[in-house]
Write a protein that holds these residues in place. Structure first.
Motif, PDB file in Angstrom:
ATOM      1  N   HIS A   1       0.811  -1.187   0.000  1.00 29.91           N
ATOM      2  CA  HIS A   1       0.000   0.000   0.000  1.00 29.91           C
ATOM      3  C   HIS A   1       0.863   1.263   0.000  1.00 29.91           C
ATOM      4  O   HIS A   1       0.666   2.183  -0.784  1.00 29.91           O
ATOM      5  CB  HIS A   1      -0.873  -0.019   1.251  1.00 29.91           C
ATOM      6  CG  HIS A   1      -2.199   0.552   0.998  1.00 29.91           C
ATOM      7  ND1 HIS A   1      -2.432   1.887   1.172  1.00 29.91           N
ATOM      8  CD2 HIS A   1      -3.326  -0.002   0.546  1.00 29.91           C
ATOM      9  CE1 HIS A   1      -3.680   2.121   0.850  1.00 29.91           C
ATOM     10  NE2 HIS A   1      -4.244   0.994   0.470  1.00 29.91           N
TER      11      HIS A   1
ATOM     12  N   ARG B   1       2.574   2.610  -3.168  1.00 31.44           N
ATOM     13  CA  ARG B   1       1.813   3.288  -4.220  1.00 31.44           C
ATOM     14  C   ARG B   1       1.985   4.803  -4.177  1.00 31.44           C
ATOM     15  O   ARG B   1       1.909   5.449  -5.217  1.00 31.44           O
ATOM     16  CB  ARG B   1       0.322   2.930  -4.133  1.00 31.44           C
ATOM     17  CG  ARG B   1       0.057   1.478  -4.459  1.00 31.44           C
ATOM     18  CD  ARG B   1      -1.393   1.235  -4.756  1.00 31.44           C
ATOM     19  NE  ARG B   1      -1.807   1.875  -5.987  1.00 31.44           N
ATOM     20  CZ  ARG B   1      -3.071   2.109  -6.309  1.00 31.44           C
ATOM     21  NH1 ARG B   1      -4.017   1.780  -5.470  1.00 31.44           N
ATOM     22  NH2 ARG B   1      -3.368   2.690  -7.445  1.00 31.44           N
TER      23      ARG B   1
ATOM     24  N   ARG C   1       2.813   7.118  -7.370  1.00 30.70           N
ATOM     25  CA  ARG C   1       1.944   8.185  -7.864  1.00 30.70           C
ATOM     26  C   ARG C   1       2.776   9.425  -8.149  1.00 30.70           C
ATOM     27  O   ARG C   1       2.567  10.106  -9.160  1.00 30.70           O
ATOM     28  CB  ARG C   1       0.902   8.533  -6.789  1.00 30.70           C
ATOM     29  CG  ARG C   1      -0.363   7.733  -6.845  1.00 30.70           C
ATOM     30  CD  ARG C   1      -1.493   8.465  -6.129  1.00 30.70           C
ATOM     31  NE  ARG C   1      -1.142   8.870  -4.771  1.00 30.70           N
ATOM     32  CZ  ARG C   1      -1.253   8.082  -3.709  1.00 30.70           C
ATOM     33  NH1 ARG C   1      -1.701   6.855  -3.845  1.00 30.70           N
ATOM     34  NH2 ARG C   1      -0.918   8.515  -2.512  1.00 30.70           N
TER      35      ARG C   1
ATOM     36  N   GLN D   1       4.767   8.922 -11.437  1.00 34.17           N
ATOM     37  CA  GLN D   1       3.894   9.060 -12.597  1.00 34.17           C
ATOM     38  C   GLN D   1       3.469  10.509 -12.784  1.00 34.17           C
ATOM     39  O   GLN D   1       3.447  11.026 -13.890  1.00 34.17           O
ATOM     40  CB  GLN D   1       2.650   8.175 -12.437  1.00 34.17           C
ATOM     41  CG  GLN D   1       2.938   6.718 -12.613  1.00 34.17           C
ATOM     42  CD  GLN D   1       1.726   5.869 -12.286  1.00 34.17           C
ATOM     43  OE1 GLN D   1       1.209   5.902 -11.167  1.00 34.17           O
ATOM     44  NE2 GLN D   1       1.263   5.125 -13.268  1.00 34.17           N
ATOM     45  N   GLY D   2       3.167  11.146 -11.655  1.00 37.46           N
ATOM     46  CA  GLY D   2       2.686  12.527 -11.714  1.00 37.46           C
ATOM     47  C   GLY D   2       3.751  13.462 -12.271  1.00 37.46           C
ATOM     48  O   GLY D   2       3.476  14.274 -13.165  1.00 37.46           O
TER      49      GLY D   2
ATOM     50  N   HIS E   1       4.383  12.939 -15.866  1.00 41.46           N
ATOM     51  CA  HIS E   1       3.298  13.541 -16.631  1.00 41.46           C
ATOM     52  C   HIS E   1       3.523  15.053 -16.807  1.00 41.46           C
ATOM     53  O   HIS E   1       3.357  15.600 -17.902  1.00 41.46           O
ATOM     54  CB  HIS E   1       1.965  13.292 -15.909  1.00 41.46           C
ATOM     55  CG  HIS E   1       0.796  13.969 -16.548  1.00 41.46           C
ATOM     56  ND1 HIS E   1       0.131  13.422 -17.617  1.00 41.46           N
ATOM     57  CD2 HIS E   1       0.198  15.159 -16.270  1.00 41.46           C
ATOM     58  CE1 HIS E   1      -0.844  14.246 -17.972  1.00 41.46           C
ATOM     59  NE2 HIS E   1      -0.819  15.301 -17.177  1.00 41.46           N
TER      60      HIS E   1
ATOM     61  N   ASP F   1       2.885  -0.134 -10.541  1.00 41.81           N
ATOM     62  CA  ASP F   1       1.620   0.175  -9.887  1.00 41.81           C
ATOM     63  C   ASP F   1       0.618  -0.953 -10.098  1.00 41.81           C
ATOM     64  O   ASP F   1      -0.086  -1.362  -9.177  1.00 41.81           O
ATOM     65  CB  ASP F   1       1.071   1.494 -10.431  1.00 41.81           C
ATOM     66  CG  ASP F   1      -0.118   1.973  -9.590  1.00 41.81           C
ATOM     67  OD1 ASP F   1      -0.042   1.835  -8.359  1.00 41.81           O
ATOM     68  OD2 ASP F   1      -1.092   2.461 -10.172  1.00 41.81           O
TER      69      ASP F   1
ATOM     70  N   SER G   1      -5.693   6.588   0.208  1.00 38.15           N
ATOM     71  CA  SER G   1      -5.377   5.543  -0.772  1.00 38.15           C
ATOM     72  C   SER G   1      -5.928   4.196  -0.297  1.00 38.15           C
ATOM     73  O   SER G   1      -5.886   3.217  -1.021  1.00 38.15           O
ATOM     74  CB  SER G   1      -3.870   5.459  -0.985  1.00 38.15           C
ATOM     75  OG  SER G   1      -3.218   5.256   0.237  1.00 38.15           O
TER      76      SER G   1
ATOM     77  N   LYS H   1      -7.889   8.042  -3.366  1.00 41.82           N
ATOM     78  CA  LYS H   1      -6.904   8.821  -4.134  1.00 41.82           C
ATOM     79  C   LYS H   1      -6.725   8.219  -5.518  1.00 41.82           C
ATOM     80  O   LYS H   1      -6.450   7.025  -5.638  1.00 41.82           O
ATOM     81  CB  LYS H   1      -5.549   8.787  -3.416  1.00 41.82           C
ATOM     82  CG  LYS H   1      -5.425   9.755  -2.270  1.00 41.82           C
ATOM     83  CD  LYS H   1      -4.007   9.722  -1.721  1.00 41.82           C
ATOM     84  CE  LYS H   1      -3.923  10.532  -0.428  1.00 41.82           C
ATOM     85  NZ  LYS H   1      -2.620  10.362   0.245  1.00 41.82           N
TER      86      LYS H   1
ATOM     87  N   GLY I   1      -5.018   7.174  -9.077  1.00 40.24           N
ATOM     88  CA  GLY I   1      -3.675   6.676  -9.335  1.00 40.24           C
ATOM     89  C   GLY I   1      -2.825   7.619 -10.171  1.00 40.24           C
ATOM     90  O   GLY I   1      -1.605   7.510 -10.180  1.00 40.24           O
TER      91      GLY I   1
ATOM     92  N   PHE J   1      -2.394  11.747 -12.287  1.00 37.06           N
ATOM     93  CA  PHE J   1      -2.692  13.168 -12.161  1.00 37.06           C
ATOM     94  C   PHE J   1      -4.013  13.548 -12.828  1.00 37.06           C
ATOM     95  O   PHE J   1      -4.792  14.317 -12.272  1.00 37.06           O
ATOM     96  CB  PHE J   1      -1.529  13.995 -12.738  1.00 37.06           C
ATOM     97  CG  PHE J   1      -1.706  15.467 -12.537  1.00 37.06           C
ATOM     98  CD1 PHE J   1      -1.666  16.017 -11.265  1.00 37.06           C
ATOM     99  CD2 PHE J   1      -1.927  16.314 -13.622  1.00 37.06           C
ATOM    100  CE1 PHE J   1      -1.839  17.381 -11.072  1.00 37.06           C
ATOM    101  CE2 PHE J   1      -2.104  17.676 -13.436  1.00 37.06           C
ATOM    102  CZ  PHE J   1      -2.061  18.216 -12.159  1.00 37.06           C
ATOM    103  N   GLU J   2      -4.271  12.972 -14.004  1.00 36.06           N
ATOM    104  CA  GLU J   2      -5.541  13.282 -14.680  1.00 36.06           C
ATOM    105  C   GLU J   2      -6.720  12.929 -13.776  1.00 36.06           C
ATOM    106  O   GLU J   2      -7.695  13.670 -13.683  1.00 36.06           O
ATOM    107  CB  GLU J   2      -5.679  12.508 -16.009  1.00 36.06           C
ATOM    108  CG  GLU J   2      -4.746  12.971 -17.103  1.00 36.06           C
ATOM    109  CD  GLU J   2      -3.455  12.173 -17.144  1.00 36.06           C
ATOM    110  OE1 GLU J   2      -3.018  11.689 -16.068  1.00 36.06           O
ATOM    111  OE2 GLU J   2      -2.870  12.023 -18.229  1.00 36.06           O
TER     112      GLU J   2
END
Lengths: 396, 145
Positions: free
Chosen positions: A183, A186, A190, A193-194, A197, A226, B95, B116, B118, B120-121
């Motif tokens: 858990h 993650r 995030r 990935q963020g 992006h 993930d 989460s 939450k 996973g 940003f979108e």
């Protein structure tokens, strides 16, 4: 040598004793002759006797009195006595007071045969008693031994259940530990990935093509990790969650699941539920995991450019229901049939098909927890048919 | 009166993305951040450096993470519900999808429980929905409109 029986002969007349000795001379008997009650008591203190042959008429303490003294002593209480009595009728009553078997009498003048046979009866009784005692004590020691073994066994069992409880606790701790680790992993993912992006959308102009490619790889790796974590979480959930068995409307559930996934819709993919699926006994969350994983595999494992066609249908098997998920995909080679249910097992080359190798392990565990069965039929290049067999309300 | 948000979140990346999502959506509600449960309680109760309500206004919306250092999210929620003088919307943003967490949060008086996203979108979508529902349309009993 223990077969010798000690007989005590008591008579104040020496010649009577000699007569008795000759009458009872037998290799089985060891005779001790005494001429007074006092001597008799001393002899009884020294040795154990199988039988006392006792003259009633004696000076000082007579036979009756001696018998009373013998019967009062705990150690000699059970030694049988044969009285030698001159007056049958008068003493019969006294003798009755001793109870059957313990006492007998022979009238004088002695009939040798009667005396011999009475002695033989008591001797036989004594022998049998002795054998019984030996057997008894053997039995007792066996019982004692068994008790020791039982106690040891009980102790071992106690230890075992303590250990089992400890192990259970440890497993639970480990499971909850891995659950919380998975858990917690993650959150940083995030972030990866963020930020990837943000760089891709807002800083793309500052990246050369190679930089963009590396960024894409970071993003892919993060996405893959993930997904792996989510699958592991699903797996542990199937292991841990309490799963009450209820009647599940499988038809509605399956149609809802199929409608939920954008990737399973025409024209790219055709997922078809044939007929109406029956109600089954199960757990809705587990069944959702099973069906979505099976259909996901059916859609995923396709030859390049092939349009996935997935058929779902149910058939009764005895009082249970078998639900089939059939695809037109790449199939599974026989040598891999044993591997596909293992956790993290992936048959195909890495990168060829996206996945974590957890999906079928989840299905297997979920079916197991619903007391169902799970299997498949497949050959390389000929698609696969997976089935779940579940109980219905009629199954029990 | 502008409605402010108190975000209770210990993960600075999550705070960063949340702020970014607000910016991206053009939401101008003031955002205050408490990075652990104790800080959140201090803020809400106006303790230690948070007594100036002009600078640290009582929030219209608390977004509460569950896994927090020092004082856990559910304990913050419990304490907030014990402060009877002000009512405040508390939305859990966690989460965890653990059913016991969810049940416990509602039992202690959470107004909503959100998972939450996973990526940003997904977060942008969620923040838009939170803003629309809780800050634009929802009425609380503290305010009369």
């Amino acid at each position: 040598m223990e077969s010798h029986l000690n007989l005590l002969l008591v008579d104040d007349q020496r010649e009577n004793l000699i007569a008795l000795e000759s009458l009872l001379a037998h290799s089985d008997y060891r005779l001790t002759s005494v001429t007074s009650a006092r001597e008799a008591l001393i002899a009884l203190l020294k040795e154990e006797f199988a039988l006392i042959v006792l003259d009633v008429e004696m000076p000082e303490m007579n036979g009756i009195e001696l018998a009373r003294a013998i019967k009062e002593r705990r150690k000699t209480r059970d030694v049988p006595i044969i009285f030698l009595s001159a007056h049958h009728d008068a003493e019969g009553d006294i003798l009755c007071g001793y109870g059957a078997g313990a006492v007998d009498y022979v009238t004088k003048p002695l009939n040798p045969a009667i005396l011999q046979s009475k002695v033989a009866v008591f001797a036989d009784l004594y022998r049998k008693n002795r054998a019984l005692k030996i057997a008894n004590s053997a039995l007792e020691s066996e019982i004692a031994e068994r008790k020791v073994v039982e106690a040891a066994l009980q102790e071992a069992n106690q230890l075992k259940s303590e250990r089992t409880a400890e192990l259970h606790e440890m497993i639970q701790e480990l499971e909850s530990f891995s659950y919380s680790i998975a858990h917690d992993m993650r959150a940083p993912l995030r972030a990866m990935q963020g930020f990837a992006h943000i760089i891709r959308t807002e800083h793309a102009s500052q990246l050369d093509p190679q930089g963009s490619e590396y960024l894409r790889r970071i993003d892919c790796a993060a996405t893959r990790l993930d997904r792996l974590i989510q699958d592991v979480l699903s797996y542990t959930k199937v292991l841990r969650a309490s799963a009450p068995m209820v009647t599940v409307d499988l038809d509605r559930l399956a149609r809802d699941i199929v409608a939920t996934y954008p990737n399973w819709q025409p024209p790219h993919v055709e997922v078809c539920i044939e007929g109406e699926l029956p109600n089954v006994m199960g757990n809705e969350a587990f069944l959702t995991q099973c069906l979505s994983n099976l259909v996901d595999n059916a859609v995923k494992f396709q030859a390049r450019g092939n349009r996935a066609r997935v058929r779902i249908w149910a058939e009764p098997v005895e009082s249970e229901v078998r639900v089939w998920v059939e695809d037109n995909g790449i199939g599974i080679a026989p040598e891999n049939h044993g591997r596909i249910f293992g956790l993290y097992e992936q048959i195909n080359a890495p990168g060829e098909y996206e996945g974590t190798g957890v999906g079928l392990a989840i299905v297997r565990k979920a079916v197991e927890r619903m007391n169902g069965q799970f299997g498949f039929e497949s050959a390389l290049g000929q698609g696969s048919k997976f089935w779940l067999q579940l109980k219905t309300e009629d199954s029990r | 009166m502008t409605k402010s948000i108190l975000l209770v979140e210990d993960d600075e990346n999550d705070v960063f993305f949340f702020t970014r999502a607000l910016t991206k959506l053009g939401i101008e509600s003031p955002l205050h951040v408490a990075s652990d449960g104790q800080q959140a309680l201090d803020y809400l109760e106006g303790h230690e450096g948070y007594s100036n309500r002009n600078e640290f206004p009582f929030p219209s919306l608390v977004l509460l993470d569950l896994k927090l250092p020092h004082v856990k999210g559910l304990d913050v929620l419990k304490r907030v519900r014990e402060l009877t003088e002000r009512s405040v919307v508390v939305v859990i943003l966690s989460s965890s999808k653990d059913p016991t967490d969810i049940a416990e949060a509602y039992r202690l008086g959470a107004n909503a429980y959100l998972s939450k996203p996973g990526n940003f979108e997904g977060l942008v979508e969620l923040v838009r929905a939170i803003n629309d529902f809780w800050l634009k349309h929802n009425l609380t009993k503290a305010e009369k409109s």
